[in-house]
Design an enzyme around this catalytic site. Structure first.
Site, PDB file in Angstrom:
ATOM      1  CB  SER A 164      13.880  13.927 -26.305  1.00 39.75           C
ATOM      2  OG  SER A 164      12.560  13.446 -26.322  1.00 39.75           O
TER       3      SER A 164
ATOM      4  CD  GLU B 298       8.217   5.078 -20.509  1.00 40.13           C
ATOM      5  OE1 GLU B 298       8.726   4.878 -19.399  1.00 40.13           O
ATOM      6  OE2 GLU B 298       8.720   5.834 -21.358  1.00 40.13           O
ATOM      7  CB  ALA B 299       1.456   7.334 -18.458  1.00 40.89           C
TER       8      ALA B 299
ATOM      9  CG  ASP C 112      11.059   9.595 -28.698  1.00 41.66           C
ATOM     10  OD1 ASP C 112      10.456  10.555 -28.168  1.00 41.66           O
ATOM     11  OD2 ASP C 112      12.126   9.131 -28.236  1.00 41.66           O
TER      12      ASP C 112
ATOM     13  N   PRO D 219      12.453   5.837  -6.094  1.00 39.34           N
ATOM     14  CG  PRO D 219      14.517   4.721  -6.047  1.00 39.34           C
ATOM     15  CD  PRO D 219      13.042   4.481  -5.937  1.00 39.34           C
ATOM     16  CB  SER D 220      14.199  10.815  -8.868  1.00 41.53           C
ATOM     17  OG  SER D 220      14.905  11.345  -9.960  1.00 41.53           O
TER      18      SER D 220
END
EC number: 5.4.2.3
Length: 546
Positions: free
Chosen positions: A65, A372-373, A282, A501-502
Protein backbone atom coordinates in the site's frame (compact mmCIF):
# COMPACT_ATOMS: atom_id res chain seq x y z
CA UNK A 1 -0.86 -37.40 2.24
CA UNK A 2 0.88 -36.87 -1.13
CA UNK A 3 0.12 -33.12 -0.93
CA UNK A 4 2.26 -32.77 2.18
CA UNK A 5 5.24 -34.30 0.37
CA UNK A 6 4.95 -31.54 -2.19
CA UNK A 7 4.59 -28.90 0.56
CA UNK A 8 7.76 -30.23 2.23
CA UNK A 9 9.69 -30.15 -1.02
CA UNK A 10 8.46 -26.67 -2.06
CA UNK A 11 8.83 -25.07 1.37
CA UNK A 12 12.53 -25.89 1.23
CA UNK A 13 12.71 -23.46 -1.72
CA UNK A 14 11.03 -20.76 0.41
CA UNK A 15 12.82 -21.18 3.77
CA UNK A 16 11.87 -19.18 6.85
CA UNK A 17 14.71 -17.21 8.50
CA UNK A 18 15.00 -18.79 11.98
CA UNK A 19 13.57 -16.70 14.80
CA UNK A 20 11.76 -14.15 12.56
CA UNK A 21 8.32 -13.34 14.01
CA UNK A 22 5.68 -11.35 12.09
CA UNK A 23 2.07 -10.50 12.95
CA UNK A 24 -0.91 -10.52 10.56
CA UNK A 25 -2.55 -7.15 11.27
CA UNK A 26 -5.33 -5.02 9.74
CA UNK A 27 -3.20 -4.62 6.62
CA UNK A 28 -2.06 -8.26 6.52
CA UNK A 29 1.71 -8.81 6.71
CA UNK A 30 3.87 -5.81 5.88
CA UNK A 31 7.64 -5.44 6.23
CA UNK A 32 10.87 -5.23 4.22
CA UNK A 33 10.40 -7.31 1.05
CA UNK A 34 13.56 -9.34 1.72
CA UNK A 35 11.87 -11.00 4.72
CA UNK A 36 8.70 -12.09 2.94
CA UNK A 37 9.42 -14.98 0.57
CA UNK A 38 8.48 -17.74 3.08
CA UNK A 39 5.41 -15.73 4.18
CA UNK A 40 4.13 -15.55 0.59
CA UNK A 41 4.54 -19.29 0.04
CA UNK A 42 2.70 -19.99 3.29
CA UNK A 43 -0.12 -17.54 2.46
CA UNK A 44 -0.56 -19.50 -0.78
CA UNK A 45 -1.01 -22.61 1.39
CA UNK A 46 -3.41 -20.83 3.75
CA UNK A 47 -5.52 -19.35 0.92
CA UNK A 48 -5.87 -22.87 -0.51
CA UNK A 49 -7.11 -24.18 2.85
CA UNK A 50 -9.48 -21.21 3.19
CA UNK A 51 -10.86 -21.93 -0.28
CA UNK A 52 -11.44 -25.60 0.57
CA UNK A 53 -13.13 -24.55 3.83
CA UNK A 54 -15.46 -21.95 2.26
CA UNK A 55 -15.92 -23.89 -1.02
CA UNK A 56 -15.29 -20.54 -2.72
CA UNK A 57 -12.57 -18.56 -4.50
CA UNK A 58 -10.15 -16.68 -2.18
CA UNK A 59 -7.91 -13.74 -3.12
CA UNK A 60 -4.28 -13.03 -2.24
CA UNK A 61 -2.99 -9.50 -2.88
CA UNK A 62 0.74 -8.76 -2.86
CA UNK A 63 1.17 -5.09 -1.87
CA UNK A 64 2.40 -2.82 0.91
CA UNK A 65 0.00 0.00 0.00
CA UNK A 66 1.40 3.38 1.10
CA UNK A 67 4.65 1.96 2.59
CA UNK A 68 8.04 2.81 1.00
CA UNK A 69 9.07 0.98 -2.17
CA UNK A 70 11.52 -1.40 -0.44
CA UNK A 71 8.68 -2.87 1.67
CA UNK A 72 6.07 -5.34 0.53
CA UNK A 73 3.16 -7.20 2.07
CA UNK A 74 0.30 -9.61 1.55
CA UNK A 75 -3.35 -9.83 2.51
CA UNK A 76 -6.06 -12.44 2.02
CA UNK A 77 -9.47 -11.65 0.55
CA UNK A 78 -12.56 -13.60 1.65
CA UNK A 79 -15.36 -14.82 -0.71
CA UNK A 80 -17.46 -11.64 -0.83
CA UNK A 81 -14.40 -9.47 -1.34
CA UNK A 82 -14.15 -8.66 2.36
CA UNK A 83 -11.18 -9.04 4.70
CA UNK A 84 -10.43 -12.49 6.08
CA UNK A 85 -12.03 -13.33 9.48
CA UNK A 86 -10.13 -12.76 12.79
CA UNK A 87 -9.79 -16.54 13.40
CA UNK A 88 -8.02 -16.95 10.06
CA UNK A 89 -5.86 -13.88 10.75
CA UNK A 90 -4.69 -15.91 13.77
CA UNK A 91 -3.97 -18.92 11.53
CA UNK A 92 -1.98 -16.65 9.19
CA UNK A 93 0.23 -15.54 12.09
CA UNK A 94 0.60 -19.14 13.35
CA UNK A 95 1.58 -20.45 9.91
CA UNK A 96 3.94 -17.56 9.18
CA UNK A 97 5.88 -18.02 12.42
CA UNK A 98 6.15 -21.83 12.45
CA UNK A 99 9.81 -22.80 12.15
CA UNK A 100 10.69 -24.74 8.99
CA UNK A 101 10.51 -28.18 10.67
CA UNK A 102 7.12 -27.37 12.30
CA UNK A 103 5.33 -26.18 9.15
CA UNK A 104 3.50 -29.43 8.39
CA UNK A 105 2.32 -29.77 12.00
CA UNK A 106 0.99 -26.17 11.88
CA UNK A 107 -0.88 -26.94 8.62
CA UNK A 108 -2.37 -30.13 10.05
CA UNK A 109 -3.45 -28.25 13.15
CA UNK A 110 -5.50 -25.79 11.04
CA UNK A 111 -6.95 -28.62 8.90
CA UNK A 112 -8.06 -30.43 12.04
CA UNK A 113 -9.46 -27.39 13.86
CA UNK A 114 -11.49 -26.34 10.81
CA UNK A 115 -12.40 -29.92 9.77
CA UNK A 116 -11.25 -29.18 6.21
CA UNK A 117 -12.03 -31.74 3.52
CA UNK A 118 -8.71 -31.93 1.67
CA UNK A 119 -10.31 -33.48 -1.43
CA UNK A 120 -12.44 -30.33 -1.91
CA UNK A 121 -11.35 -28.28 -4.93
CA UNK A 122 -9.60 -24.95 -4.22
CA UNK A 123 -9.42 -21.74 -6.27
CA UNK A 124 -7.21 -18.74 -5.52
CA UNK A 125 -6.95 -15.39 -7.36
CA UNK A 126 -3.59 -13.63 -7.05
CA UNK A 127 -2.76 -9.97 -7.78
CA UNK A 128 0.28 -7.74 -7.29
CA UNK A 129 1.30 -4.08 -7.26
CA UNK A 130 4.16 -2.43 -9.19
CA UNK A 131 6.99 -2.89 -6.61
CA UNK A 132 10.11 -4.54 -8.04
CA UNK A 133 9.81 -7.31 -5.41
CA UNK A 134 6.17 -8.14 -6.26
CA UNK A 135 6.87 -10.44 -9.22
CA UNK A 136 8.97 -13.00 -7.30
CA UNK A 137 6.80 -12.71 -4.18
CA UNK A 138 3.55 -13.34 -6.05
CA UNK A 139 5.25 -16.35 -7.68
CA UNK A 140 5.91 -17.68 -4.16
CA UNK A 141 2.14 -17.39 -3.45
CA UNK A 142 1.37 -19.34 -6.64
CA UNK A 143 3.91 -22.00 -5.57
CA UNK A 144 2.09 -22.33 -2.24
CA UNK A 145 -1.29 -22.79 -3.95
CA UNK A 146 0.03 -25.47 -6.33
CA UNK A 147 1.88 -27.29 -3.51
CA UNK A 148 -1.51 -28.07 -1.92
CA UNK A 149 -3.09 -28.92 -5.28
CA UNK A 150 -5.11 -25.69 -5.59
CA UNK A 151 -5.99 -23.94 -8.86
CA UNK A 152 -4.78 -20.37 -9.23
CA UNK A 153 -5.51 -17.46 -11.53
CA UNK A 154 -2.77 -14.85 -11.73
CA UNK A 155 -4.26 -11.41 -12.47
CA UNK A 156 -0.79 -9.85 -12.58
CA UNK A 157 -0.73 -6.09 -12.00
CA UNK A 158 -4.00 -4.93 -10.41
CA UNK A 159 -5.05 -2.47 -7.70
CA UNK A 160 -6.03 -4.01 -4.36
CA UNK A 161 -9.73 -3.04 -4.84
CA UNK A 162 -9.72 -4.63 -8.31
CA UNK A 163 -8.65 -7.99 -6.83
CA UNK A 164 -11.36 -7.72 -4.13
CA UNK A 165 -13.86 -6.99 -6.92
CA UNK A 166 -12.74 -10.05 -8.99
CA UNK A 167 -13.16 -12.36 -5.99
CA UNK A 168 -16.67 -11.04 -5.30
CA UNK A 169 -17.69 -11.34 -8.99
CA UNK A 170 -16.43 -14.92 -9.16
CA UNK A 171 -18.28 -16.00 -6.01
CA UNK A 172 -21.59 -14.36 -6.99
CA UNK A 173 -21.51 -16.25 -10.32
CA UNK A 174 -20.88 -12.87 -12.02
CA UNK A 175 -24.04 -11.27 -10.55
CA UNK A 176 -21.82 -8.53 -9.12
CA UNK A 177 -20.00 -8.11 -12.44
CA UNK A 178 -17.58 -9.83 -14.77
CA UNK A 179 -14.40 -11.09 -13.06
CA UNK A 180 -12.01 -9.35 -15.47
CA UNK A 181 -10.21 -6.00 -15.36
CA UNK A 182 -12.03 -5.10 -18.58
CA UNK A 183 -15.37 -5.98 -16.93
CA UNK A 184 -14.48 -3.75 -13.96
CA UNK A 185 -13.80 -0.74 -16.23
CA UNK A 186 -16.98 -1.35 -18.25
CA UNK A 187 -19.27 -1.56 -15.23
CA UNK A 188 -17.86 1.52 -13.47
CA UNK A 189 -17.45 3.70 -16.57
CA UNK A 190 -20.88 2.90 -18.02
CA UNK A 191 -22.46 3.86 -14.69
CA UNK A 192 -20.39 7.06 -14.61
CA UNK A 193 -21.41 8.01 -18.15
CA UNK A 194 -25.09 7.35 -17.32
CA UNK A 195 -24.81 9.49 -14.18
CA UNK A 196 -23.26 12.44 -15.97
CA UNK A 197 -25.36 12.47 -19.12
CA UNK A 198 -28.17 14.43 -17.45
CA UNK A 199 -28.79 17.85 -18.95
CA UNK A 200 -26.50 20.47 -17.47
CA UNK A 201 -23.83 18.35 -15.88
CA UNK A 202 -20.18 19.32 -16.13
CA UNK A 203 -20.18 21.89 -18.79
CA UNK A 204 -22.38 24.44 -17.00
CA UNK A 205 -19.71 24.99 -14.36
CA UNK A 206 -16.70 24.04 -16.48
CA UNK A 207 -15.49 21.47 -13.97
CA UNK A 208 -14.59 18.71 -16.41
CA UNK A 209 -10.87 18.69 -15.64
CA UNK A 210 -9.24 16.69 -12.86
CA UNK A 211 -5.59 16.41 -11.86
CA UNK A 212 -4.68 12.96 -10.48
CA UNK A 213 -1.55 12.05 -8.49
CA UNK A 214 -1.02 8.32 -9.05
CA UNK A 215 1.58 7.98 -6.24
CA UNK A 216 3.92 6.41 -8.86
CA UNK A 217 1.97 3.20 -8.24
CA UNK A 218 -0.49 0.72 -9.72
CA UNK A 219 -3.38 3.25 -9.61
CA UNK A 220 -1.65 5.38 -12.25
CA UNK A 221 -1.36 2.41 -14.65
CA UNK A 222 -5.00 1.51 -14.18
CA UNK A 223 -6.31 5.08 -14.65
CA UNK A 224 -4.40 5.12 -17.98
CA UNK A 225 -6.03 1.80 -18.98
CA UNK A 226 -9.48 3.06 -17.99
CA UNK A 227 -9.34 6.38 -19.85
CA UNK A 228 -10.59 4.99 -23.18
CA UNK A 229 -13.71 3.61 -21.42
CA UNK A 230 -14.60 7.10 -20.16
CA UNK A 231 -15.19 8.31 -23.73
CA UNK A 232 -13.82 11.79 -22.95
CA UNK A 233 -16.54 12.38 -20.34
CA UNK A 234 -13.83 13.17 -17.78
CA UNK A 235 -10.55 14.86 -18.67
CA UNK A 236 -7.76 13.59 -16.45
CA UNK A 237 -4.21 14.95 -16.18
CA UNK A 238 -2.12 12.21 -14.60
CA UNK A 239 0.99 13.08 -12.57
CA UNK A 240 3.38 10.77 -10.67
CA UNK A 241 2.50 8.03 -13.12
CA UNK A 242 5.49 5.83 -12.25
CA UNK A 243 7.54 6.72 -15.35
CA UNK A 244 10.24 8.47 -13.31
CA UNK A 245 9.39 8.97 -9.63
CA UNK A 246 9.63 6.51 -6.74
CA UNK A 247 6.52 4.80 -5.36
CA UNK A 248 4.88 6.84 -2.53
CA UNK A 249 7.94 9.13 -2.30
CA UNK A 250 6.71 12.68 -1.56
CA UNK A 251 3.44 11.83 -3.28
CA UNK A 252 0.27 9.82 -2.74
CA UNK A 253 -2.74 10.20 -0.45
CA UNK A 254 -0.86 9.47 2.78
CA UNK A 255 1.85 12.07 2.08
CA UNK A 256 -0.75 14.75 1.21
CA UNK A 257 -2.92 13.99 4.27
CA UNK A 258 -0.04 13.92 6.76
CA UNK A 259 2.03 16.79 5.34
CA UNK A 260 -1.03 18.90 4.47
CA UNK A 261 0.60 19.98 1.21
CA UNK A 262 0.46 18.99 -2.48
CA UNK A 263 2.68 16.15 -3.75
CA UNK A 264 5.87 16.95 -5.62
CA UNK A 265 5.63 16.80 -9.39
CA UNK A 266 2.11 18.21 -9.61
CA UNK A 267 1.11 21.53 -11.15
CA UNK A 268 -1.80 23.15 -9.28
CA UNK A 269 -3.78 25.98 -10.83
CA UNK A 270 -5.98 28.02 -8.43
CA UNK A 271 -9.42 26.47 -7.91
CA UNK A 272 -8.64 23.34 -9.92
CA UNK A 273 -9.61 19.94 -8.51
CA UNK A 274 -6.76 17.59 -7.64
CA UNK A 275 -6.78 14.17 -6.00
CA UNK A 276 -4.15 11.68 -4.80
CA UNK A 277 -4.35 7.88 -4.68
CA UNK A 278 -2.19 5.82 -2.33
CA UNK A 279 0.26 3.13 -3.53
CA UNK A 280 -2.33 0.34 -4.10
CA UNK A 281 -5.23 2.70 -4.96
CA UNK A 282 -7.56 1.93 -2.05
CA UNK A 283 -7.44 5.48 -0.62
CA UNK A 284 -8.15 8.88 -2.10
CA UNK A 285 -8.03 12.49 -0.89
CA UNK A 286 -8.95 15.67 -2.78
CA UNK A 287 -7.39 19.14 -2.52
CA UNK A 288 -7.06 22.50 -4.27
CA UNK A 289 -5.26 25.83 -3.98
CA UNK A 290 -7.34 29.00 -3.59
CA UNK A 291 -6.66 32.29 -5.38
CA UNK A 292 -4.16 33.22 -2.63
CA UNK A 293 -2.28 29.96 -3.21
CA UNK A 294 -3.50 28.55 0.14
CA UNK A 295 -3.71 24.71 0.19
CA UNK A 296 -7.08 23.11 1.13
CA UNK A 297 -7.46 19.37 1.86
CA UNK A 298 -10.75 17.47 1.50
CA UNK A 299 -10.23 14.20 3.39
CA UNK A 300 -12.37 11.14 4.07
CA UNK A 301 -14.76 13.11 6.33
CA UNK A 302 -15.47 15.63 3.55
CA UNK A 303 -15.90 12.79 1.03
CA UNK A 304 -18.36 10.90 3.29
CA UNK A 305 -20.33 14.11 3.81
CA UNK A 306 -20.59 14.83 0.07
CA UNK A 307 -21.67 11.28 -0.76
CA UNK A 308 -24.18 10.87 2.09
CA UNK A 309 -25.75 14.29 1.42
CA UNK A 310 -26.17 13.35 -2.26
CA UNK A 311 -27.71 9.96 -1.42
CA UNK A 312 -30.04 11.45 1.20
CA UNK A 313 -31.34 14.03 -1.32
CA UNK A 314 -31.92 11.32 -3.96
CA UNK A 315 -33.80 9.10 -1.49
CA UNK A 316 -36.07 12.04 -0.64
CA UNK A 317 -36.69 12.84 -4.34
CA UNK A 318 -37.34 9.16 -5.12
CA UNK A 319 -39.72 8.86 -2.14
CA UNK A 320 -37.78 5.84 -0.87
CA UNK A 321 -37.90 5.12 2.84
CA UNK A 322 -34.41 3.70 3.39
CA UNK A 323 -32.23 4.20 6.46
CA UNK A 324 -28.91 5.84 5.63
CA UNK A 325 -26.04 6.13 8.09
CA UNK A 326 -22.48 7.43 8.09
CA UNK A 327 -19.94 5.37 10.03
CA UNK A 328 -16.96 7.29 11.45
CA UNK A 329 -14.14 6.77 13.93
CA UNK A 330 -13.20 9.02 16.85
CA UNK A 331 -10.76 10.77 14.47
CA UNK A 332 -13.59 12.21 12.36
CA UNK A 333 -13.66 15.99 12.69
CA UNK A 334 -16.34 17.18 15.12
CA UNK A 335 -17.66 19.64 12.52
CA UNK A 336 -18.47 16.81 10.11
CA UNK A 337 -20.34 14.88 12.81
CA UNK A 338 -22.34 17.99 13.79
CA UNK A 339 -23.19 18.83 10.18
CA UNK A 340 -24.38 15.28 9.42
CA UNK A 341 -26.45 14.92 12.59
CA UNK A 342 -27.83 18.46 12.96
CA UNK A 343 -28.18 19.74 9.39
CA UNK A 344 -28.56 16.61 7.26
CA UNK A 345 -30.39 14.56 9.94
CA UNK A 346 -28.31 11.51 8.99
CA UNK A 347 -27.54 8.78 11.55
CA UNK A 348 -23.87 8.82 12.59
CA UNK A 349 -22.32 5.69 14.12
CA UNK A 350 -18.87 5.76 15.70
CA UNK A 351 -16.67 2.62 15.75
CA UNK A 352 -13.15 1.66 16.72
CA UNK A 353 -10.36 2.60 14.32
CA UNK A 354 -9.77 0.11 11.49
CA UNK A 355 -11.58 -0.52 8.23
CA UNK A 356 -13.03 -3.88 9.28
CA UNK A 357 -14.90 -2.22 12.19
CA UNK A 358 -16.32 0.47 9.89
CA UNK A 359 -17.31 -2.04 7.18
CA UNK A 360 -19.05 -4.25 9.74
CA UNK A 361 -21.05 -1.34 11.23
CA UNK A 362 -22.04 -0.06 7.77
CA UNK A 363 -23.64 -3.45 7.01
CA UNK A 364 -26.27 -2.81 9.71
CA UNK A 365 -28.09 -0.15 7.64
CA UNK A 366 -29.99 -0.02 4.33
CA UNK A 367 -27.22 2.28 3.10
CA UNK A 368 -23.98 2.61 5.07
CA UNK A 369 -21.37 5.19 4.07
CA UNK A 370 -17.97 4.80 5.71
CA UNK A 371 -14.69 6.63 5.27
CA UNK A 372 -11.65 6.91 7.47
CA UNK A 373 -10.18 10.41 7.55
CA UNK A 374 -7.23 9.02 5.53
CA UNK A 375 -9.52 8.59 2.51
CA UNK A 376 -10.22 4.85 2.69
CA UNK A 377 -13.92 4.10 2.36
CA UNK A 378 -16.94 3.08 0.32
CA UNK A 379 -20.75 2.75 0.43
CA UNK A 380 -22.65 -0.46 1.23
CA UNK A 381 -26.21 -1.12 0.06
CA UNK A 382 -28.27 -3.90 1.64
CA UNK A 383 -29.84 -6.43 -0.72
CA UNK A 384 -33.29 -5.08 0.15
CA UNK A 385 -32.19 -1.50 -0.60
CA UNK A 386 -30.77 -2.50 -4.00
CA UNK A 387 -33.99 -4.35 -4.87
CA UNK A 388 -36.18 -1.36 -3.90
CA UNK A 389 -34.04 1.00 -6.02
CA UNK A 390 -34.15 -1.46 -8.95
CA UNK A 391 -37.95 -1.86 -8.77
CA UNK A 392 -38.50 1.89 -8.65
CA UNK A 393 -36.16 2.51 -11.59
CA UNK A 394 -38.14 -0.01 -13.66
CA UNK A 395 -41.56 1.36 -12.60
CA UNK A 396 -43.14 3.15 -15.56
CA UNK A 397 -46.05 4.68 -13.61
CA UNK A 398 -44.08 7.12 -11.40
CA UNK A 399 -43.54 10.83 -12.06
CA UNK A 400 -40.42 12.23 -13.73
CA UNK A 401 -38.74 13.48 -10.56
CA UNK A 402 -39.00 10.12 -8.81
CA UNK A 403 -37.91 8.30 -11.98
CA UNK A 404 -34.84 10.53 -12.43
CA UNK A 405 -33.82 10.04 -8.77
CA UNK A 406 -34.32 6.27 -8.99
CA UNK A 407 -32.15 6.03 -12.13
CA UNK A 408 -29.45 8.16 -10.53
CA UNK A 409 -29.50 5.87 -7.46
CA UNK A 410 -29.29 2.77 -9.68
CA UNK A 411 -26.21 4.10 -11.49
CA UNK A 412 -24.68 5.24 -8.20
CA UNK A 413 -24.92 1.66 -6.91
CA UNK A 414 -23.08 0.48 -10.05
CA UNK A 415 -20.26 3.03 -9.92
CA UNK A 416 -19.40 2.00 -6.34
CA UNK A 417 -17.08 -0.90 -5.49
CA UNK A 418 -18.86 -2.19 -2.39
CA UNK A 419 -16.20 -4.75 -1.50
CA UNK A 420 -13.60 -2.29 -0.18
CA UNK A 421 -12.38 1.32 -0.39
CA UNK A 422 -11.43 1.97 -4.03
CA UNK A 423 -9.73 5.19 -5.18
CA UNK A 424 -10.82 4.79 -8.82
CA UNK A 425 -14.46 4.05 -7.98
CA UNK A 426 -14.58 6.79 -5.30
CA UNK A 427 -13.06 9.29 -7.76
CA UNK A 428 -15.73 8.52 -10.40
CA UNK A 429 -18.50 8.83 -7.80
CA UNK A 430 -17.20 12.17 -6.46
CA UNK A 431 -16.75 13.54 -10.00
CA UNK A 432 -20.29 12.48 -10.92
CA UNK A 433 -21.80 14.08 -7.78
CA UNK A 434 -20.00 17.39 -8.37
CA UNK A 435 -21.17 17.34 -12.00
CA UNK A 436 -24.80 16.51 -11.16
CA UNK A 437 -24.94 19.17 -8.44
CA UNK A 438 -22.99 21.69 -10.56
CA UNK A 439 -20.62 22.21 -7.65
CA UNK A 440 -17.07 23.49 -7.62
CA UNK A 441 -14.52 22.02 -5.22
CA UNK A 442 -14.63 25.30 -3.23
CA UNK A 443 -18.40 24.94 -2.76
CA UNK A 444 -17.93 21.35 -1.63
CA UNK A 445 -15.21 22.44 0.81
CA UNK A 446 -17.53 25.13 2.22
CA UNK A 447 -20.26 22.64 3.30
CA UNK A 448 -18.70 22.88 6.77
CA UNK A 449 -15.41 24.15 8.22
CA UNK A 450 -13.17 21.70 10.05
CA UNK A 451 -12.46 22.42 13.70
CA UNK A 452 -8.71 22.99 14.16
CA UNK A 453 -7.09 19.80 15.51
CA UNK A 454 -3.76 18.33 16.53
CA UNK A 455 -2.47 14.76 16.79
CA UNK A 456 0.52 13.90 18.99
CA UNK A 457 2.31 10.74 20.11
CA UNK A 458 3.59 9.98 23.62
CA UNK A 459 6.18 7.23 24.14
CA UNK A 460 5.28 4.87 27.01
CA UNK A 461 6.99 1.78 28.39
CA UNK A 462 3.91 -0.41 27.73
CA UNK A 463 1.00 0.68 25.54
CA UNK A 464 -1.28 -1.99 27.08
CA UNK A 465 -1.60 0.23 30.19
CA UNK A 466 -4.18 2.23 28.20
CA UNK A 467 -7.59 0.61 27.82
CA UNK A 468 -10.49 2.38 26.10
CA UNK A 469 -14.26 2.13 25.69
CA UNK A 470 -17.04 3.95 23.75
CA UNK A 471 -15.36 3.38 20.34
CA UNK A 472 -11.99 4.47 21.78
CA UNK A 473 -13.37 7.86 22.86
CA UNK A 474 -12.92 7.29 26.60
CA UNK A 475 -10.05 5.78 28.61
CA UNK A 476 -10.94 3.15 31.23
CA UNK A 477 -7.38 2.75 32.50
CA UNK A 478 -5.00 3.87 33.92
CA UNK A 479 -7.05 5.24 36.83
CA UNK A 480 -7.56 9.00 36.78
CA UNK A 481 -6.60 9.55 33.13
CA UNK A 482 -10.12 10.08 31.76
CA UNK A 483 -10.99 12.42 34.66
CA UNK A 484 -7.83 14.43 33.86
CA UNK A 485 -8.80 14.64 30.16
CA UNK A 486 -12.37 15.70 31.03
CA UNK A 487 -11.18 18.56 33.22
CA UNK A 488 -8.58 19.73 30.64
CA UNK A 489 -11.20 19.78 27.86
CA UNK A 490 -13.34 22.14 29.97
CA UNK A 491 -10.62 24.82 29.65
CA UNK A 492 -11.28 25.32 25.92
CA UNK A 493 -14.27 26.14 23.69
CA UNK A 494 -15.78 23.55 21.31
CA UNK A 495 -13.13 21.13 22.53
CA UNK A 496 -12.76 17.37 22.75
CA UNK A 497 -9.83 15.03 23.17
CA UNK A 498 -9.19 11.29 23.38
CA UNK A 499 -6.22 8.93 23.65
CA UNK A 500 -5.68 5.42 22.31
CA UNK A 501 -2.78 2.96 22.26
CA UNK A 502 -1.05 2.48 18.91
CA UNK A 503 -1.67 -0.91 17.32
CA UNK A 504 1.96 -1.31 16.30
CA UNK A 505 4.39 0.47 18.68
CA UNK A 506 4.69 1.49 22.34
CA UNK A 507 3.18 4.93 21.91
CA UNK A 508 -0.13 6.47 22.89
CA UNK A 509 -1.85 8.57 20.24
CA UNK A 510 -3.41 11.84 21.42
CA UNK A 511 -6.12 13.67 19.45
CA UNK A 512 -7.45 17.12 20.34
CA UNK A 513 -9.71 19.62 18.62
CA UNK A 514 -10.93 23.06 19.67
CA UNK A 515 -12.22 26.40 18.38
CA UNK A 516 -8.75 27.72 17.39
CA UNK A 517 -5.52 26.04 16.32
CA UNK A 518 -3.77 27.54 19.34
CA UNK A 519 -6.34 25.97 21.68
CA UNK A 520 -6.16 22.59 19.89
CA UNK A 521 -2.34 22.62 20.19
CA UNK A 522 -2.46 23.61 23.87
CA UNK A 523 -5.09 20.97 24.69
CA UNK A 524 -3.12 18.25 22.85
CA UNK A 525 -0.03 19.20 24.87
CA UNK A 526 -1.95 19.23 28.19
CA UNK A 527 -3.39 15.77 27.48
CA UNK A 528 0.06 14.47 26.38
CA UNK A 529 1.45 15.54 29.77
CA UNK A 530 -1.38 13.74 31.57
CA UNK A 531 -0.66 10.56 29.56
CA UNK A 532 3.08 10.88 30.24
CA UNK A 533 2.51 11.22 33.99
CA UNK A 534 -0.29 8.68 34.45
CA UNK A 535 0.53 6.03 31.83
CA UNK A 536 4.28 5.54 32.30
CA UNK A 537 5.81 7.94 29.77
CA UNK A 538 9.43 7.35 28.77
CA UNK A 539 12.09 9.87 27.71
CA UNK A 540 11.69 13.58 28.41
CA UNK A 541 8.34 15.22 29.22
CA UNK A 542 6.40 16.32 26.12
CA UNK A 543 7.38 19.90 25.19
CA UNK A 544 4.78 22.56 24.35
CA UNK A 545 4.28 23.06 20.59
CA UNK A 546 4.82 26.81 20.78
Amino acid sequence: MPQFKEVSKQSGLHPKPAGLVLQYGTAGFRTNAKQLDHIMFRMGLLATLRSKKTKATIGVMVTASHNPEEDNGVKLVDPMGEMVTPTWEGYATQLANAEQEDLLAALQDIIKKEAINMSQEANVFVGKDTRSSSASLSQAVLDGVSALGGHSKDYGLVTTPQLHYMVCCQNTQCKYGEATVEGYYKKLCQAFIQLTKNPCTFYCVGVDHLTVDGANGIGALKVREMESHLKRELHISLFNDGSKGKLNHQCGADFVKVQQKPPTGIKMNPGERCCSFDGDADRIVYYYADSEGQFHLLDGDKIATLISTFLKELLTQAGLDLEIAVVQTAYANGSSTNYLEDTMKVIVRCTKTGVKHLHHAAQEFDIGVYFEANGHGTVLFSKAAEEKIQRLAENSSINDERKRAALLLQNTVNVINQTVGDAISDMLLIEAILAIKGMTIQQWDAIYSDLPNRQLKVKVSDRRVIDTTDAERRAVSPAGLQEAIDSLVKNYREARSFVRPSGTEDVVRVYAEAETQESADALAHDVSLAVYRLAGGVGGEPKPLH
